[in-house]
Design a protein around this motif. Structure first.
Motif, PDB file in Angstrom:
ATOM      1  N   ALA A   1       7.982 -47.288 -92.191  1.00 22.57           N
ATOM      2  CA  ALA A   1       9.342 -47.323 -91.643  1.00 22.57           C
ATOM      3  C   ALA A   1      10.025 -45.986 -91.864  1.00 22.57           C
ATOM      4  CB  ALA A   1      10.136 -48.449 -92.293  1.00 22.57           C
ATOM      5  N   LYS A   2       9.756 -45.345 -92.990  1.00 26.61           N
ATOM      6  CA  LYS A   2      10.406 -44.088 -93.323  1.00 26.61           C
ATOM      7  C   LYS A   2       9.967 -42.962 -92.404  1.00 26.61           C
ATOM      8  CE  LYS A   2      12.878 -41.470 -96.026  1.00 26.61           C
ATOM      9  NZ  LYS A   2      12.493 -41.154 -97.384  1.00 26.61           N
ATOM     10  N   LYS A   3       8.845 -43.154 -91.734  1.00 24.11           N
ATOM     11  CA  LYS A   3       8.339 -42.093 -90.875  1.00 24.11           C
ATOM     12  C   LYS A   3       9.221 -41.854 -89.667  1.00 24.11           C
ATOM     13  CE  LYS A   3       3.610 -43.094 -92.228  1.00 24.11           C
ATOM     14  NZ  LYS A   3       2.436 -43.866 -91.887  1.00 24.11           N
TER      15      LYS A   3
ATOM     16  N   ALA B   1      11.796 -57.572 -90.420  1.00 24.19           N
ATOM     17  CA  ALA B   1      10.965 -57.320 -91.599  1.00 24.19           C
ATOM     18  C   ALA B   1      10.428 -55.893 -91.574  1.00 24.19           C
ATOM     19  CB  ALA B   1       9.813 -58.327 -91.654  1.00 24.19           C
ATOM     20  N   GLU B   2      10.017 -55.430 -90.399  1.00 22.71           N
ATOM     21  CA  GLU B   2       9.519 -54.059 -90.282  1.00 22.71           C
ATOM     22  C   GLU B   2      10.620 -53.065 -90.603  1.00 22.71           C
ATOM     23  OE1 GLU B   2       7.794 -53.354 -86.500  1.00 22.71           O
ATOM     24  OE2 GLU B   2       6.231 -54.877 -86.716  1.00 22.71           O
ATOM     25  N   ALA B   3      11.824 -53.334 -90.062  1.00 21.66           N
ATOM     26  CA  ALA B   3      12.938 -52.426 -90.299  1.00 21.66           C
ATOM     27  C   ALA B   3      13.324 -52.381 -91.768  1.00 21.66           C
ATOM     28  CB  ALA B   3      14.140 -52.852 -89.457  1.00 21.66           C
TER      29      ALA B   3
ATOM     30  N   ALA C   1      13.013 -45.032 -81.333  1.00 21.92           N
ATOM     31  CA  ALA C   1      12.623 -46.340 -81.855  1.00 21.92           C
ATOM     32  C   ALA C   1      11.175 -46.655 -81.543  1.00 21.92           C
ATOM     33  CB  ALA C   1      13.526 -47.415 -81.268  1.00 21.92           C
ATOM     34  N   GLU C   2      10.621 -46.027 -80.518  1.00 20.41           N
ATOM     35  CA  GLU C   2       9.261 -46.361 -80.107  1.00 20.41           C
ATOM     36  C   GLU C   2       8.197 -45.676 -80.947  1.00 20.41           C
ATOM     37  OE1 GLU C   2       9.683 -47.387 -75.388  1.00 20.41           O
ATOM     38  OE2 GLU C   2       8.841 -45.490 -75.985  1.00 20.41           O
ATOM     39  N   GLY C   3       8.550 -44.620 -81.629  1.00 17.05           N
ATOM     40  CA  GLY C   3       7.506 -43.935 -82.392  1.00 17.05           C
ATOM     41  C   GLY C   3       7.985 -42.577 -82.838  1.00 17.05           C
TER      42      GLY C   3
END
Length: 502
Positions: free
Chosen positions: A462-464, A440-442, A471-473
């Motif tokens: 998510a676009k950030k 859902a987040e993706a 993948a972690e940030g």
């Protein structure tokens, strides 16, 4: 040395620096005197070469050396006297110089911002905890057994069925033209494995040994090779043999092939590995939430040059993704100027988060030990099986590369420091529930709200993290830049006239 400030705007400073011709000449003469002690010139004894001859032979080289050193020294002095903390390598542009005259140059400096971190104890976060159920271990063991399957010839001839392995020769064309990679001999293809283009394997189901079939498929839109994207292809396939797969029993013998002492030992190892994987996913999830909250609570000015460098790095990756057919679907239909504005905002966020984490880490004495660095190096080497020694030697010979390993470790330790101060509630999930939340987040949707507003906010988050972002940030590149810029706050000899990409 004369220094006149010409710009004081936000984090930008510009100065005009003038170095007296007499001072430059004195340094040139002093350097020539040093050269004279060892100069080997035919017709003159060492130490007895006239100054005029030395000037003729070495004058230009010595002058260039002295000018570079003088600019570096003056730049360091100007920065130190004003108590400046550069965010990046200062930029130097010589605006006026003739032999025997004063040297004038423009000095541009971008400063690190003053950062006032929030009270991290007021942060409220959520960490998901996933317990590894027995059926997940069973599924993992089944996958291991699946990978250990063997094949054997058919005991009696029959049509190929799902799960069989076909030995095939194939040759494909698009519009009658053959392309690289569209042919092969003695290729082992398992029906149902989805190794080939969708529809290919299904058209071989029911084939007999020795049979020739024509398979027609369509390459998917966005295929890596633009010449094949969305094109119909025709393959001539010869089924040379049909092999049936033989299941591997899940027992002690299978366990030993994986280095375990027994099946019970293998179950324990698999359970531990799954637990670590779920823990890593959970950590990545809470870290993303933390970065989002830190971004919401901090809005200090960031150095424009750092933002521009980060944006350029992101944009290069975006263009590479386009060429490789990996464009973000969310970018479709947008003009380039709109996309650049969006990704520049991403770059600014990443720089701000990186500077914040760097500041928090340094103020709280967070350091990366040699053991932690060695562990990171070992993990990086493991990503290249068979080339581990080569990778390790590369890092050992390149201090800059080692710095790239130190940055993520420093960031993770800083994140752990903040999490230890925050209020973190734990929520238990099953593996399936965690997977659904991550999906859902993706997809840019929230798991607990179906409103358009909530989806829009989630999509923004998510676009950030574009393709380049880990993948972690999305703070790592900026954290690295901040670490590097602080380490080079004062330009070293030979660096004063160059700007460096952080």
């Amino acid at each position: 040395m004369q220094v006149n400030e010409t710009l004081n705007e936000g984090l930008k400073r510009e100065y005009t620096v003038t170095l007296a011709a007499a001072e430059i000449e004195d340094k040139v003469q002093a350097r020539l005197a040093e050269v004279a002690k060892t100069a080997q010139i035919p017709g003159f004894r060492p130490g007895k070469v006239p100054t005029s001859v030395l000037k003729q032979r070495y004058g230009d080289a010595v002058l260039g050396e002295i000018l570079q050193q003088a600019v570096n020294d003056a730049t360091q002095q100007a920065i130190a006297e004003r108590g400046l903390t550069p965010a990046m390598q200062p930029q130097v542009e010589v605006t006026k110089f003739e032999k025997g005259e004063d040297l004038e140059y423009k000095l541009k400096v971008e400063l690190l911002p003053e950062i006032a971190p929030m009270d991290f104890s007021t942060l409220e976060l959520e960490r998901v905890v996933v317990e590894v159920p027995g059926d997940e271990v069973d599924k993992a063991l089944e996958r291991l057994a699946q990978n250990q399957r063997t094949t054997k010839p058919l005991e009696a001839e029959r049509p190929a069925a799902h799960g069989d392995v076909l030995v095939i020769d194939f040759k494909g064309t698009v519009g009658g033209e053959a392309f690289p990679g569209m042919e092969g001999e003695d290729h082992h293809l398992e029906l149902g494995s989805n190794q080939f283009i969708a529809g290919f394997e299904g058209q071989l189901t029911g084939a007999a040994k020795g049979e020739q079939r024509t398979v027609t498929v369509t390459f998917p839109e966005g295929y890596a090779n633009d010449q094949l994207s969305n094109k119909e292809a025709v393959f001539e396939v010869t089924v040379k043999d049909i092999l049936e797969t033989e299941a591997t029993p899940i027992d002690d013998e299978m366990a030993k092939t994986f280095g375990a002492e027994s099946l019970e030992d293998l179950r324990a190892k698999v359970s531990e590995q799954l637990g670590q994987e779920f823990q890593n996913l959970s950590r990545a999830k809470v870290k993303r939430e933390l970065l989002d909250k830190l971004a919401e609570h901090h809005d200090f000015e960031v150095p424009p040059g750092m933002v521009e460098q980060e944006f350029e790095a992101i944009w290069r990756q975006i263009e590479a993704d386009r060429e490789g057919g990996r464009s973000d679907p969310d970018d479709e239909g947008k003009d380039e100027e709109t996309l650049k504005q969006e990704y520049r905002a991403i770059a600014e966020r990443r720089v701000r988060l990186g500077l914040l984490l760097s500041d928090v880490g340094q103020k709280n004495g967070i350091e990366v030990s040699q053991d932690e660095l060695n562990k990171a190096l070992f993990q990086e080497a493991q990503r290249y099986p068979g080339r581990e020694r080569e990778v390790i030697e590369f890092f050992q010979k390149n201090p800059e590369a080692i710095g790239n390993l130190r940055g993520p470790v420093f960031e993770d330790k800083t994140v752990d420091f903040i999490l230890a101060l925050a209020k973190v509630e734990e929520r238990k999930l099953t593996p399936d529930e965690l997977q659904k939340e991550l999906e859902a987040e993706a997809a840019g949707e929230t798991a607990d709200s179906g409103s358009d507003e909530a989806k829009g906010k989630a999509k923004g988050k998510a676009k950030k993290a574009p393709a380049k972002a880990a993948a972690e940030g999305d703070a790592k590149p900026a954290a690295k830049a901040a670490s590097k810029s602080k380490a080079k706050a004062k330009p070293a000899a030979g660096e004063g006239a160059a700007s460096e990409e952080a």
